[in-house]
Write a protein that holds these residues in place. Structure first.
Motif, PDB file in Angstrom:
ATOM      1  N   GLY A  26     118.668  26.686 -52.267  1.00 31.89           N
ATOM      2  CA  GLY A  26     119.337  26.279 -53.428  1.00 31.89           C
ATOM      3  C   GLY A  26     118.376  26.699 -54.465  1.00 31.89           C
ATOM      4  O   GLY A  26     117.399  27.363 -54.440  1.00 31.89           O
ATOM      5  N   HIS A  27     118.267  25.783 -55.625  1.00 33.01           N
ATOM      6  CA  HIS A  27     117.410  26.125 -56.529  1.00 33.01           C
ATOM      7  C   HIS A  27     115.936  25.319 -56.340  1.00 33.01           C
ATOM      8  O   HIS A  27     115.482  24.598 -57.116  1.00 33.01           O
ATOM      9  N   THR A  28     115.405  25.936 -55.187  1.00 35.10           N
ATOM     10  CA  THR A  28     114.241  25.088 -55.036  1.00 35.10           C
ATOM     11  C   THR A  28     112.811  25.335 -56.177  1.00 35.10           C
ATOM     12  O   THR A  28     112.099  24.843 -55.968  1.00 35.10           O
ATOM     13  N   ASN A  29     113.284  26.433 -57.083  1.00 37.30           N
ATOM     14  CA  ASN A  29     112.216  26.328 -58.286  1.00 37.30           C
ATOM     15  C   ASN A  29     112.422  25.237 -59.044  1.00 37.30           C
ATOM     16  O   ASN A  29     111.473  25.113 -60.130  1.00 37.30           O
ATOM     17  N   ARG A  30     113.329  24.241 -58.638  1.00 40.22           N
ATOM     18  CA  ARG A  30     113.346  23.136 -59.398  1.00 40.22           C
ATOM     19  C   ARG A  30     112.460  21.990 -59.023  1.00 40.22           C
ATOM     20  O   ARG A  30     112.575  20.869 -59.478  1.00 40.22           O
ATOM     21  N   THR A  31     111.865  22.461 -57.816  1.00 36.54           N
ATOM     22  CA  THR A  31     111.115  21.430 -57.133  1.00 36.54           C
ATOM     23  C   THR A  31     109.560  21.695 -57.108  1.00 36.54           C
ATOM     24  O   THR A  31     109.254  22.866 -56.953  1.00 36.54           O
ATOM     25  N   GLY A  32     108.734  20.665 -57.486  1.00 35.92           N
ATOM     26  CA  GLY A  32     107.415  21.122 -57.156  1.00 35.92           C
ATOM     27  C   GLY A  32     106.599  20.201 -56.107  1.00 35.92           C
ATOM     28  O   GLY A  32     105.536  20.697 -55.665  1.00 35.92           O
ATOM     29  N   CYS A  33     107.328  19.177 -55.709  1.00 34.27           N
ATOM     30  CA  CYS A  33     106.794  18.441 -54.481  1.00 34.27           C
ATOM     31  C   CYS A  33     107.815  18.097 -53.414  1.00 34.27           C
ATOM     32  O   CYS A  33     109.052  17.879 -53.762  1.00 34.27           O
ATOM     33  N   ILE A  34     107.459  18.373 -52.393  1.00 31.77           N
ATOM     34  CA  ILE A  34     108.413  17.538 -51.090  1.00 31.77           C
ATOM     35  C   ILE A  34     107.462  16.595 -50.400  1.00 31.77           C
ATOM     36  O   ILE A  34     106.225  16.733 -50.275  1.00 31.77           O
ATOM     37  N   ALA A  35     108.300  15.874 -50.193  1.00 29.82           N
ATOM     38  CA  ALA A  35     107.646  14.554 -49.424  1.00 29.82           C
ATOM     39  C   ALA A  35     108.599  14.331 -48.204  1.00 29.82           C
ATOM     40  O   ALA A  35     109.693  14.369 -47.608  1.00 29.82           O
ATOM     41  N   TRP A  36     107.958  13.483 -47.205  1.00 27.16           N
ATOM     42  CA  TRP A  36     108.675  12.889 -45.958  1.00 27.16           C
ATOM     43  C   TRP A  36     108.506  11.624 -46.367  1.00 27.16           C
ATOM     44  O   TRP A  36     107.526  10.732 -46.401  1.00 27.16           O
ATOM     45  N   VAL A  48     105.499   8.815 -46.552  1.00 22.98           N
ATOM     46  CA  VAL A  48     104.759   8.941 -45.608  1.00 22.98           C
ATOM     47  C   VAL A  48     103.598  10.131 -45.758  1.00 22.98           C
ATOM     48  O   VAL A  48     102.464  10.032 -45.644  1.00 22.98           O
ATOM     49  N   ALA A  49     104.182  11.115 -46.465  1.00 22.04           N
ATOM     50  CA  ALA A  49     103.319  12.302 -46.762  1.00 22.04           C
ATOM     51  C   ALA A  49     103.986  13.321 -47.661  1.00 22.04           C
ATOM     52  O   ALA A  49     105.121  13.224 -47.706  1.00 22.04           O
ATOM     53  N   SER A  50     103.210  13.729 -48.691  1.00 19.91           N
ATOM     54  CA  SER A  50     103.720  14.731 -49.524  1.00 19.91           C
ATOM     55  C   SER A  50     103.003  15.865 -49.910  1.00 19.91           C
ATOM     56  O   SER A  50     101.843  15.951 -49.554  1.00 19.91           O
ATOM     57  N   ILE A  51     103.222  17.097 -50.290  1.00 17.62           N
ATOM     58  CA  ILE A  51     102.927  18.256 -50.436  1.00 17.62           C
ATOM     59  C   ILE A  51     103.580  18.974 -51.804  1.00 17.62           C
ATOM     60  O   ILE A  51     104.502  18.885 -52.177  1.00 17.62           O
ATOM     61  N   ILE A  70     101.084  17.317 -43.106  1.00 12.64           N
ATOM     62  CA  ILE A  70     102.162  17.988 -43.881  1.00 12.64           C
ATOM     63  C   ILE A  70     101.578  19.237 -44.346  1.00 12.64           C
ATOM     64  O   ILE A  70     100.385  19.736 -44.549  1.00 12.64           O
ATOM     65  N   SER A  71     102.671  20.363 -43.971  1.00 11.01           N
ATOM     66  CA  SER A  71     102.111  21.902 -44.306  1.00 11.01           C
ATOM     67  C   SER A  71     103.452  22.478 -44.676  1.00 11.01           C
ATOM     68  O   SER A  71     104.721  21.833 -44.605  1.00 11.01           O
TER      69      SER A  71
END
Length: 123
Positions: A26-36, A48-51, A70-71
């Motif tokens: 989808g519109h992944t350009n709207r996200t800067g960080c991803i976390a678990w 738990v972790a973020s990137i 995280i990778s």
């Protein structure tokens, strides 16, 4: 909208390893960080972790430092969580979450969520 799909959860014995995957679309350009983020029965969700998917930053909860990594694979729009030396207290439903308000390990900064994948660690 951003869609997140987790996979890789399983039941393992203490000391074992798992690798979780989070595929974003989808519109992944709207996200800067991803976390678990994980949630154990009867407990609140816990980051738990973020990137930072546009940079080099990664962050970890104190309880998983040295055990989880995280990778990301930008070509596949996928973020991974390698979990080693698993403990029973790591059990829970693991969510992938994405947002554009920083990479802190707090749930409030993430506005896109997957359905979760179950991790069970037995002693």
């Amino acid at each position: 909208q951003v869609q997140l799909v987790e996979s890789g959860g399983d039941s393992v014995q203490a000391g074992g390893s798992l690798r979780l995957s989070c595929a974003a679309s989808g519109h992944t350009n709207r996200t800067g960080c991803i976390a678990w983020v994980r949630q154990a029965p009867g407990k609140e969700r816990e980051g738990v972790a973020s990137i930072d998917i546009r940079g080099n930053y990664t962050g970890y909860h104190e309880s998983v430092k040295g055990r989880f990594t995280i990778s990301q694979d930008n070509a596949k729009n996928t973020v991974y969580l390698q979990m080693d030396s698993l403990k029973p207290e790591d059990s829970g439903l693991y969510y992938c979450a994405a947002g554009n308000m920083g990479c802190a390990l707090i749930t409030a900064v993430y506005n896109y969520w997957g359905q979760g994948t179950q991790v069970t660690v037995s002693s």
